[in-house]
Design a protein around this motif. Structure first.
Motif, PDB file in Angstrom:
ATOM      1  N   CYS A  99      39.152  40.769  40.221  1.00  0.00           N
ATOM      2  CA  CYS A  99      40.590  40.542  40.235  1.00  0.00           C
ATOM      3  C   CYS A  99      41.236  41.142  38.991  1.00  0.00           C
ATOM      4  O   CYS A  99      40.568  41.410  37.997  1.00  0.00           O
ATOM      5  CB  CYS A  99      40.882  39.044  40.315  1.00  0.00           C
ATOM      6  SG  CYS A  99      40.027  38.058  39.076  1.00  0.00           S
TER       7      CYS A  99
ATOM      8  N   ALA B  40      40.719  35.012  43.804  1.00  0.00           N
ATOM      9  CA  ALA B  40      39.285  35.219  43.566  1.00  0.00           C
ATOM     10  C   ALA B  40      38.573  33.882  43.385  1.00  0.00           C
ATOM     11  O   ALA B  40      37.492  33.654  43.936  1.00  0.00           O
ATOM     12  CB  ALA B  40      39.077  36.108  42.345  1.00  0.00           C
TER      13      ALA B  40
ATOM     14  N   PHE C  30      33.132  38.665  43.029  1.00  0.00           N
ATOM     15  CA  PHE C  30      34.554  38.896  43.291  1.00  0.00           C
ATOM     16  C   PHE C  30      35.165  39.646  42.109  1.00  0.00           C
ATOM     17  O   PHE C  30      34.613  39.619  41.015  1.00  0.00           O
ATOM     18  CB  PHE C  30      35.268  37.551  43.501  1.00  0.00           C
ATOM     19  CG  PHE C  30      34.617  36.717  44.581  1.00  0.00           C
ATOM     20  CD1 PHE C  30      35.069  36.769  45.886  1.00  0.00           C
ATOM     21  CD2 PHE C  30      33.505  35.907  44.289  1.00  0.00           C
ATOM     22  CE1 PHE C  30      34.446  36.034  46.903  1.00  0.00           C
ATOM     23  CE2 PHE C  30      32.880  35.170  45.292  1.00  0.00           C
ATOM     24  CZ  PHE C  30      33.354  35.228  46.601  1.00  0.00           C
TER      25      PHE C  30
ATOM     26  N   MET D  96      39.594  39.359  47.562  1.00  0.00           N
ATOM     27  CA  MET D  96      39.010  39.764  46.274  1.00  0.00           C
ATOM     28  C   MET D  96      37.486  39.809  46.326  1.00  0.00           C
ATOM     29  O   MET D  96      36.813  39.750  45.307  1.00  0.00           O
ATOM     30  CB  MET D  96      39.463  38.810  45.126  1.00  0.00           C
ATOM     31  CG  MET D  96      40.964  38.715  44.974  1.00  0.00           C
ATOM     32  SD  MET D  96      41.647  40.254  44.374  1.00  0.00           S
ATOM     33  CE  MET D  96      42.630  40.758  45.730  1.00  0.00           C
TER      34      MET D  96
ATOM     35  N   ILE E 110      32.966  36.264  38.959  1.00  0.00           N
ATOM     36  CA  ILE E 110      34.298  36.862  39.111  1.00  0.00           C
ATOM     37  C   ILE E 110      34.494  37.872  37.983  1.00  0.00           C
ATOM     38  O   ILE E 110      34.414  37.515  36.798  1.00  0.00           O
ATOM     39  CB  ILE E 110      35.402  35.781  39.070  1.00  0.00           C
ATOM     40  CG1 ILE E 110      35.251  34.830  40.267  1.00  0.00           C
ATOM     41  CG2 ILE E 110      36.786  36.432  39.071  1.00  0.00           C
ATOM     42  CD1 ILE E 110      36.234  33.674  40.286  1.00  0.00           C
TER      43      ILE E 110
END
Lengths: 291, 103
Positions: free
Chosen positions: A254, A274, A252, A244, A107
């Motif tokens: 965010c 996310a 991902f 996301m 992420i």
């Protein structure tokens, strides 16, 4: 060190909320960034539109974030990630001093990077423009290079390059004195404007042109495209959908890096989305037989 | 399997119908990361593309000849003619698409 399920890069509201949500969902999380959270939060005088916390001072909000993280036993690994490689089934994250981390999902919550590339920079990347002097130095034996350094900590990189190259022209983009020991480093205080490839490389500045075999741009912040090779971006932002998701499976993004508006509560909300998307990605992978 | 290029010798590359040369070095992080990806692709494209590895420190002349300024650099050749090239790490799916487009 073993493989993490979710690696989260960034400790602003998006990254912290993602870490909290992923931890609630019992995932093995690696949270990377600074314990100081985001300066954009802590330096804010007052935040008027954060639900439930009217007129909260940025410093208080940042302190509340950390208290929440600590209460949940989430560790922050204070390392800077320089590259993230999508290996197909998993990701390899390269930290400072070449520490490698592995994770099934990633992420990105690094915030948005200010500063646009110079005209000609993207087009010539790898064809005379480089971001890593220690990486490409060996290709400059007997050649000359221009290094654009945005912080004093880039000087050792230029010095290393000068051990191999014939000549290094160093553009110091900061007010501090430089401290080079090698004589084949020339320090200039001019403003770069654009990069042109015309047989050799030409750096156009506000005070004329500098010709060389290559131009190294050493910036503090890494653009998302450079951080994750293959990532689809739109200007300074990563292209995401409402879940996301980026164009790379398992990756991902965010918060501010995912686009405007740059709002604290939107960042936190996207961090939550996310993390949940990453959780369902992992579940799906497990079901489809992957380990 | 990637065949290592030795002593700047590109004869085999030039004779090949379709060849991919990966210019790399032992000290280059992204090169190390892309190595297993190329390994897998060389098996997938066996019989279609010949894969070669070229250490730029061991083969400085070959690297110079190809104008290598940044690594990893992957050069695709047909009968010794350069068709296309890619620079830097790329996810496997991207490289796969690129190779298919050029077959």
């Amino acid at each position: 060190m073993g493989r993490y399920e979710i690696a989260i890069i960034g400790t602003g509201p998006a990254g912290l909320e993602a870490a909290i949500t992923a931890t609630v969902r019992n995932k093995k999380v690696l949270l990377l960034g600074s314990r100081e959270s985001s300066l954009k939060v802590s330096k804010a005088h007052k935040i008027a539109n954060y639900l439930g916390l009217p007129e909260i001072a940025g410093a208080d909000l940042a302190a509340a974030y950390l208290k929440h993280i600590d209460a949940m036993g989430i560790q922050i690994t204070e390392d800077k990630i320089n590259a993230i490689y999508s290996m197909g089934d998993y990701f390899v994250l390269q930290g400072n001093e070449n520490v490698m981390y592995e994770a099934d999902a990633v992420i990105l919550a690094t915030g948005v990077v200010a500063g646009k590339p110079f005209p000609g920079e993207d087009e010539n990347l790898g064809r005379g423009v480089s971001y890593c002097a220690t990486c490409d130095a060996a290709l400059y034996r007997g050649k000359s290079a221009v290094v654009i350094g945005y912080a004093p900590k880039e000087e050792p990189e230029a010095e290393f390059l000068a051990e191999i190259a014939d000549k290094v022209t160093y553009l110091a983009m900061y007010p501090e004195e430089t401290s080079f020991t090698r004589e084949n480093v020339e320090v200039l205080r001019v403003k770069p404007l654009s990069i042109v490839r015309d047989g050799r490389m030409k750096l156009v500045t506000d005070q004329g042109e500098i010709e060389s075999d290559g131009v190294f741009v050493l910036r503090e912040a890494i653009s998302p495209k450079q951080l994750v090779p293959g990532l689809a971006t739109d200007g300074p932002h990563v292209t995401v959908d409402l879940q996301m998701k980026t164009n790379l499976p398992g990756c991902f993004a965010c918060g501010d890096i995912a686009g405007t508006p740059y709002q604290y509560i939107k960042a936190a909300g996207q961090g939550n989305v996310a993390a949940l998307s990453a959780v369902s990605y992992l579940d799906m992978k497990k079901r489809s037989g992957g380990k | 399997m990637l065949k290592e290029i030795l002593n700047d010798n590109l004869d085999e590359v030039n004779a090949s119908e379709v060849a991919l040369v990966d210019f790399n070095a032992t000290w280059c992080g992204p090169c190390k990361m892309i190595a297993p990806v190329l390994q897998e692709l060389s098996e997938e494209f066996a019989g279609q593309i010949d894969f070669y590895g070229c250490d730029v420190d061991e083969n400085q002349l070959a690297a110079q000849q190809f104008g290598v300024m940044s690594i990893p650099m992957m050069v695709l050749l047909k009968k010794g003619q350069r068709v296309d090239q890619k620079i830097g790490f790329m996810p496997k799916a991207f490289l796969e698409t690129w190779l298919r487009q050029n077959l």
